[in-house]
Each structure stands twice: as C-alpha cells, then as structure tokens.
Scaffold this motif. Structure first.
Motif, PDB file in Angstrom:
ATOM      1  N   GLY A 128     -21.508  35.401  63.249  1.00  0.00           N
ATOM      2  CA  GLY A 128     -21.556  36.312  62.115  1.00  0.00           C
ATOM      3  C   GLY A 128     -20.329  36.218  61.231  1.00  0.00           C
ATOM      4  O   GLY A 128     -20.426  36.200  60.001  1.00  0.00           O
ATOM      5  N   PHE A 129     -19.150  36.142  61.850  1.00  0.00           N
ATOM      6  CA  PHE A 129     -17.914  36.032  61.072  1.00  0.00           C
ATOM      7  C   PHE A 129     -17.881  34.724  60.284  1.00  0.00           C
ATOM      8  O   PHE A 129     -17.396  34.682  59.149  1.00  0.00           O
ATOM      9  N   ALA A 130     -18.377  33.651  60.889  1.00  0.00           N
ATOM     10  CA  ALA A 130     -18.427  32.367  60.191  1.00  0.00           C
ATOM     11  C   ALA A 130     -19.372  32.448  58.996  1.00  0.00           C
ATOM     12  O   ALA A 130     -19.093  31.896  57.925  1.00  0.00           O
ATOM     13  N   CYS A 131     -20.489  33.154  59.177  1.00  0.00           N
ATOM     14  CA  CYS A 131     -21.430  33.349  58.075  1.00  0.00           C
ATOM     15  C   CYS A 131     -20.763  34.099  56.930  1.00  0.00           C
ATOM     16  O   CYS A 131     -20.907  33.728  55.760  1.00  0.00           O
ATOM     17  N   GLN A 132     -20.016  35.143  57.252  1.00  0.00           N
ATOM     18  CA  GLN A 132     -19.314  35.909  56.217  1.00  0.00           C
ATOM     19  C   GLN A 132     -18.341  35.042  55.435  1.00  0.00           C
ATOM     20  O   GLN A 132     -18.149  35.232  54.221  1.00  0.00           O
ATOM     21  N   SER A 133     -17.690  34.114  56.128  1.00  0.00           N
ATOM     22  CA  SER A 133     -16.654  33.293  55.505  1.00  0.00           C
ATOM     23  C   SER A 133     -17.159  31.957  54.987  1.00  0.00           C
ATOM     24  O   SER A 133     -16.368  31.148  54.493  1.00  0.00           O
ATOM     25  N   ASP A 134     -18.485  31.715  55.103  1.00  0.00           N
ATOM     26  CA  ASP A 134     -19.070  30.426  54.702  1.00  0.00           C
ATOM     27  C   ASP A 134     -18.419  29.261  55.445  1.00  0.00           C
ATOM     28  O   ASP A 134     -18.203  28.179  54.882  1.00  0.00           O
ATOM     29  N   VAL A 135     -18.109  29.494  56.706  1.00  0.00           N
ATOM     30  CA  VAL A 135     -17.529  28.471  57.572  1.00  0.00           C
ATOM     31  C   VAL A 135     -18.634  27.882  58.439  1.00  0.00           C
ATOM     32  O   VAL A 135     -19.573  28.587  58.835  1.00  0.00           O
ATOM     33  N   VAL A 136     -18.529  26.605  58.749  1.00  0.00           N
ATOM     34  CA  VAL A 136     -19.558  25.918  59.528  1.00  0.00           C
ATOM     35  C   VAL A 136     -19.125  25.837  60.994  1.00  0.00           C
ATOM     36  O   VAL A 136     -18.059  25.274  61.304  1.00  0.00           O
ATOM     37  N   VAL A 137     -19.917  26.410  61.876  1.00  0.00           N
ATOM     38  CA  VAL A 137     -19.646  26.329  63.309  1.00  0.00           C
ATOM     39  C   VAL A 137     -20.210  25.028  63.865  1.00  0.00           C
ATOM     40  O   VAL A 137     -21.382  24.710  63.669  1.00  0.00           O
ATOM     41  N   LYS A 138     -19.360  24.274  64.547  1.00  0.00           N
ATOM     42  CA  LYS A 138     -19.784  23.055  65.238  1.00  0.00           C
ATOM     43  C   LYS A 138     -19.689  23.338  66.741  1.00  0.00           C
ATOM     44  O   LYS A 138     -18.605  23.284  67.327  1.00  0.00           O
ATOM     45  N   PRO A 139     -20.810  23.668  67.362  1.00  0.00           N
ATOM     46  CA  PRO A 139     -20.764  24.045  68.779  1.00  0.00           C
ATOM     47  C   PRO A 139     -20.618  22.836  69.686  1.00  0.00           C
ATOM     48  O   PRO A 139     -21.074  21.735  69.370  1.00  0.00           O
ATOM     49  N   ILE A 140     -19.978  23.060  70.819  1.00  0.00           N
ATOM     50  CA  ILE A 140     -19.871  22.022  71.841  1.00  0.00           C
ATOM     51  C   ILE A 140     -20.281  22.666  73.165  1.00  0.00           C
ATOM     52  O   ILE A 140     -19.687  23.650  73.611  1.00  0.00           O
ATOM     53  N   LEU A 141     -21.337  22.150  73.757  1.00  0.00           N
ATOM     54  CA  LEU A 141     -21.951  22.792  74.915  1.00  0.00           C
ATOM     55  C   LEU A 141     -21.073  22.737  76.166  1.00  0.00           C
ATOM     56  O   LEU A 141     -20.511  21.696  76.495  1.00  0.00           O
ATOM     57  N   PHE A 358     -25.636  33.844  72.007  1.00  0.00           N
ATOM     58  CA  PHE A 358     -24.270  33.399  72.249  1.00  0.00           C
ATOM     59  C   PHE A 358     -24.123  31.883  72.093  1.00  0.00           C
ATOM     60  O   PHE A 358     -23.065  31.330  72.390  1.00  0.00           O
ATOM     61  N   TYR A 359     -25.193  31.262  71.653  1.00  0.00           N
ATOM     62  CA  TYR A 359     -25.181  29.833  71.353  1.00  0.00           C
ATOM     63  C   TYR A 359     -25.415  29.628  69.861  1.00  0.00           C
ATOM     64  O   TYR A 359     -26.033  30.460  69.196  1.00  0.00           O
ATOM     65  N   SER A 360     -24.946  28.512  69.356  1.00  0.00           N
ATOM     66  CA  SER A 360     -25.271  28.097  67.996  1.00  0.00           C
ATOM     67  C   SER A 360     -26.296  26.972  68.015  1.00  0.00           C
ATOM     68  O   SER A 360     -27.034  26.776  67.059  1.00  0.00           O
ATOM     69  N   THR A 361     -26.347  26.227  69.106  1.00  0.00           N
ATOM     70  CA  THR A 361     -27.325  25.154  69.265  1.00  0.00           C
ATOM     71  C   THR A 361     -28.713  25.740  69.463  1.00  0.00           C
ATOM     72  O   THR A 361     -28.934  26.558  70.369  1.00  0.00           O
ATOM     73  N   ALA A 362     -29.660  25.336  68.627  1.00  0.00           N
ATOM     74  CA  ALA A 362     -31.023  25.850  68.713  1.00  0.00           C
ATOM     75  C   ALA A 362     -31.637  25.519  70.075  1.00  0.00           C
ATOM     76  O   ALA A 362     -31.528  24.399  70.564  1.00  0.00           O
ATOM     77  N   GLY A 363     -32.268  26.520  70.690  1.00  0.00           N
ATOM     78  CA  GLY A 363     -32.958  26.313  71.954  1.00  0.00           C
ATOM     79  C   GLY A 363     -32.079  26.449  73.186  1.00  0.00           C
ATOM     80  O   GLY A 363     -32.588  26.457  74.312  1.00  0.00           O
ATOM     81  N   ALA A 364     -30.770  26.560  73.004  1.00  0.00           N
ATOM     82  CA  ALA A 364     -29.874  26.684  74.156  1.00  0.00           C
ATOM     83  C   ALA A 364     -29.893  28.117  74.686  1.00  0.00           C
ATOM     84  O   ALA A 364     -30.057  29.074  73.928  1.00  0.00           O
ATOM     85  N   GLY A 365     -29.732  28.252  75.984  1.00  0.00           N
ATOM     86  CA  GLY A 365     -29.666  29.565  76.609  1.00  0.00           C
ATOM     87  C   GLY A 365     -30.986  30.291  76.691  1.00  0.00           C
ATOM     88  O   GLY A 365     -31.019  31.504  76.912  1.00  0.00           O
ATOM     89  N   LEU A 366     -32.089  29.564  76.582  1.00  0.00           N
ATOM     90  CA  LEU A 366     -33.402  30.202  76.515  1.00  0.00           C
ATOM     91  C   LEU A 366     -33.748  30.969  77.786  1.00  0.00           C
ATOM     92  O   LEU A 366     -34.498  31.949  77.740  1.00  0.00           O
ATOM     93  N   ASN A 367     -33.215  30.536  78.924  1.00  0.00           N
ATOM     94  CA  ASN A 367     -33.509  31.235  80.181  1.00  0.00           C
ATOM     95  C   ASN A 367     -32.253  31.882  80.775  1.00  0.00           C
ATOM     96  O   ASN A 367     -32.145  32.044  81.985  1.00  0.00           O
ATOM     97  N   GLU A 368     -31.320  32.254  79.900  1.00  0.00           N
ATOM     98  CA  GLU A 368     -30.070  32.851  80.354  1.00  0.00           C
ATOM     99  C   GLU A 368     -29.862  34.229  79.726  1.00  0.00           C
ATOM    100  O   GLU A 368     -30.298  34.479  78.591  1.00  0.00           O
ATOM    101  N   VAL A 369     -29.197  35.100  80.456  1.00  0.00           N
ATOM    102  CA  VAL A 369     -28.820  36.416  79.936  1.00  0.00           C
ATOM    103  C   VAL A 369     -27.345  36.661  80.225  1.00  0.00           C
ATOM    104  O   VAL A 369     -26.780  36.101  81.170  1.00  0.00           O
ATOM    105  N   ARG A 370     -26.725  37.477  79.392  1.00  0.00           N
ATOM    106  CA  ARG A 370     -25.363  37.931  79.672  1.00  0.00           C
ATOM    107  C   ARG A 370     -25.430  39.350  80.195  1.00  0.00           C
ATOM    108  O   ARG A 370     -26.164  40.194  79.664  1.00  0.00           O
TER     109      ARG A 370
END
Length: 410
Positions: A128-141, A358-370
């Motif tokens: 969300g903060f990156a969206c506000q600042s127009d910053v691009v998140v590059k996730p690393i799994l 909690f992921y930026s990669t599409a489809g990641a964490g589909l069977n996980e909960v925090r």
C-alpha cells in the motif's frame, strides 16, 4: 459522477482488516471470534507509560516540533545507544506510528518508478505504501520449507536494475517471524554497498527474539551510515498500538533534511504520545523478560498445535509474534471468510489473515495464513481446536494436491 483516482483503484485492501465486516457479523450472531488476524497484543502497557498520561498537566495542547520534541528524542537516544546504535537526537525524526516512518522514508528516498526489492512474504502495507508513492515493488520469494530464510544474495542480484533504489527488510519478520542472522545481515550490507542502495530496516519487533537468539541491526554494521534508514514504533515494544508513535532514524544528513520537509508538511507528531514515549524508555528490563517468556510460551503452544493437525505445516519462528502456516486448503481468502461466515465450533470461530495479501507475486501464499499469537494460551488453545475442527469439514480441503470432501479423497 467524478471517478476515483487510478491510485485509489489499485490501492490493495489490507489482508489483516478486510474481513472485519464478516467478523463483526459473526459476533452479532453470538459467536465468539478469536482474533489471530492482527498484531494487537493483550499484554498490559507498562505502568509508567500509562501514569505519564494520567499525570499530564498542561494548559494548552500545542503543536510540537515537526521532528519531535527534544526531550523525547533525547530519551530515544538513550534507548538506541543502549543497543549500540551510536546516534544523537539529530538522527531521529519522530513519526505518527511506524507507518508514517515508512511513508516518509519512501517519499524522501524514492522517486515514482523507482524499484524496491523486498523478500516476501512481507508486511502487507508495504504494498500500500509503495502504491501511494508510485514505487515499484520487486518481490523476492522466501520459502516456508526453510522457515522463510533470507533468499540467496544471487537471487537479489538477478532483480537489480538501473531503477533499483532500495531493499526493505523487516527483522524479526512480519508476517513470518523469521529472525535474520548476523551473517545474513552482513551479506545484505555487502550487496547494498556494491550497488549503492538504501537499506530500509523495519525493526518493530526488535525486542522479541527467542531461544537465546540475538538481533542484528544494520546500524550495528560499519560503513553503512549513508545507506541505512531504520523505521521503528512503540506499538509492539510497549504494547501501545493505539499511541501511534514511531520514528525514523538515519545518519544520512541529506535524507534527514528531506525527511524533515515531509514531517513539516504534516505539522507534528502528538504531544501526549511523546510524553508517554519518554516514560516508556524507562521501562525496566524485567518487563521485557516477562513478555519475552510469555510470547515464547504462546509460540510453542501455537506451533505445536498446528503441526499436530493433519496436512498442516508451520515453521518455528525465531522472533516477532506471528507465524505463517500452510494449511490443506484450496484458497486462503475463501477459507478465512468461510471461517467467519459459515463455521462455528461450540459457537466459536477464528479470524486469520490470508497470506496472499503478504505477497506481491500473483498466486503466492494461496494455501497459507498468518496468525498472531497475541492472545492468552487458553484462548490460543481454544482457537486451535476450532481451526482443527474447521479443517475437517471445510469444503475446499486439499491433501497432497487432491480435493477432500468430508474426509473422503476424490
């Protein structure tokens, strides 16, 4: 009708709070809801902090300095220098919660289109903060199989481009509880120096390290004075989430000058909160020893219960007060909503945060909960009983990749 902004359309919903309407409806239906979705501790706030608020005596509730009051920054300096950060009050800008420390850091250091690398899963609001600042998140799994350890530096190298400006870490990590080792921090140091990057260090859970493990901040590493931005908060340390009091720390004078302008634009942090914050610094070490012991016990209760359930895997975290667990389910968002909307066991249910957010990669964490182990152990045990019963009847149950209906494999 006027249309909302492109940014407004793409601002991600919080996985921590987006299911709140379903939880409130469940409560109206008479269900007891165990809130494991949010890091709101039930540990009591230190008495000295509360007494400081009760004993306030002023005639005008005035603005404070944009960078925070000097008395509070001096007290913070005592706290951080006890941890060997070697800073002065001039290295601190007081913020409205840790969230504002993050947004000011991004605004001061990053331009629209700049890229930041973040090991994922990561604190959902970074998106969300990156969206506000127009910053691009590059996730690393990072991966649940090795407890969400820091990915190899070679994987970071693959993502670095001429637009890469920073790396963001949360240590100990929210949502995984992973505690970065001194060796991992040294590797990050070498990487940011090699590529002349900022290293944003979110240290909200610094006090919560377990099993004799130690915390390493980039502030402990030599040669990083111009690269490191620490973002911190009193919310978790003193169980004072509602105080909305944080800070940004750096020895980079240019960043401080820029950050101060953003701080001036929002005028000032709250006076009452800083008075409470001054008192909080004098909290005795015994308070943290008791809290650490309690969280260690709660972690053990939660992790042991989860790993005894069929098809569930949960690594044992080294810090913070969260776990990410892998469940035998088809879709975490659907499951978490179903738990609130359609399930109860003895008129009880559990609210969790789907890990997809909690992921930026599409489809990641589909069977996980925090889950946050911020409830007393009796409530945690009751919540785990609810979860185990729910998994037995959930319509989207999956074992070894195969759908299961009412305990019968299709």
């Amino acid at each position: 009708m006027p249309k909302i902004s492109h940014k407004g359309q793409h601002m991600p919903a919080s996985p921590i709070r987006k299911l709140s309407p379903f939880a409130e409806k469940a409560k109206l239906e008479g269900k007891k809801v165990y809130h494991l979705n949010i890091g709101q501790p039930d540990i009591e706030t230190p008495e000295g902090m509360l007494n400081a608020v009760k004993n306030i005596d002023f005639k005008v509730w005035a603005y404070t300095a944009s960078e925070g009051t000097l008395p509070y920054r001096k007290k913070l300096t005592e706290y951080y220098n006890k941890l060997n950060y070697n800073i002065s009050p001039e290295n601190i800008i007081v913020t409205t919660g840790g969230s504002e420390a993050i947004t000011i850091a991004m605004s001061a250091c990053l331009d629209p289109g700049d890229e930041v690398i973040i090991p994922e899963p990561f604190y959902a609001n970074y998106n969300g903060f990156a969206c506000q600042s127009d910053v691009v998140v590059k996730p690393i799994l990072s991966y649940i199989e090795n407890g969400f350890a820091l990915p190899p530096i070679s994987e970071f190298e693959k993502l670095i481009t001429d637009k890469t400006k920073a790396i963001i870490i949360c240590n100990p990590n929210n949502p995984t509880g992973y505690l970065y080792s001194a060796e991992e921090m040294q590797a990050l140091k070498e990487l940011v120096l090699k590529h002349d990057l900022y290293l944003f260090s979110d240290e909200a859970y610094r006090e919560f390290c377990y099993d004799g493990r130690t915390f390493t901040s980039p502030m402990h590493l030599s040669g990083l004075d111009d690269n490191v931005i620490v973002m911190d908060t009193v919310s978790k340390r003193y169980s004072a989430c509602g105080a909305r009091l944080g800070c940004l720390i750096t020895k980079n004078t240019e960043v401080l000058k820029a950050a101060l302008k953003f701080a001036q634009a929002r005028l000032s942090p709250g006076m009452v909160e800083q008075i409470a914050g001054e008192a909080a610094v004098d909290t005795p070490d015994a308070y943290f020893e008791i809290v650490n012991k309690e969280y260690t016990h709660r972690r053990d209760v939660l992790v042991n219960a989860l790993n005894q359930m069929e098809g569930v895997y949960c690594p044992n975290p080294g810090g913070a007060f969260y776990v990410v667990a892998q469940l035998p389910i088809d879709n975490a968002d659907k499951f978490c909503q179903w738990m609130l909307e359609s399930f109860s066991y003895e008129n009880q249910t559990v609210m969790m945060a789907p890990a997809t957010g909690f992921y930026s990669t599409a489809g990641a964490g589909l069977n996980e909960v925090r889950m946050a182990y911020v409830l007393n152990t009796n409530d945690l045990q009751a919540a785990m009983t609810c979860l185990e019963q729910a998994l037995k009847i959930y319509p989207g149950r999956v074992i070894n990749g195969q759908p299961i209906i009412a305990g019968v494999q299709n």
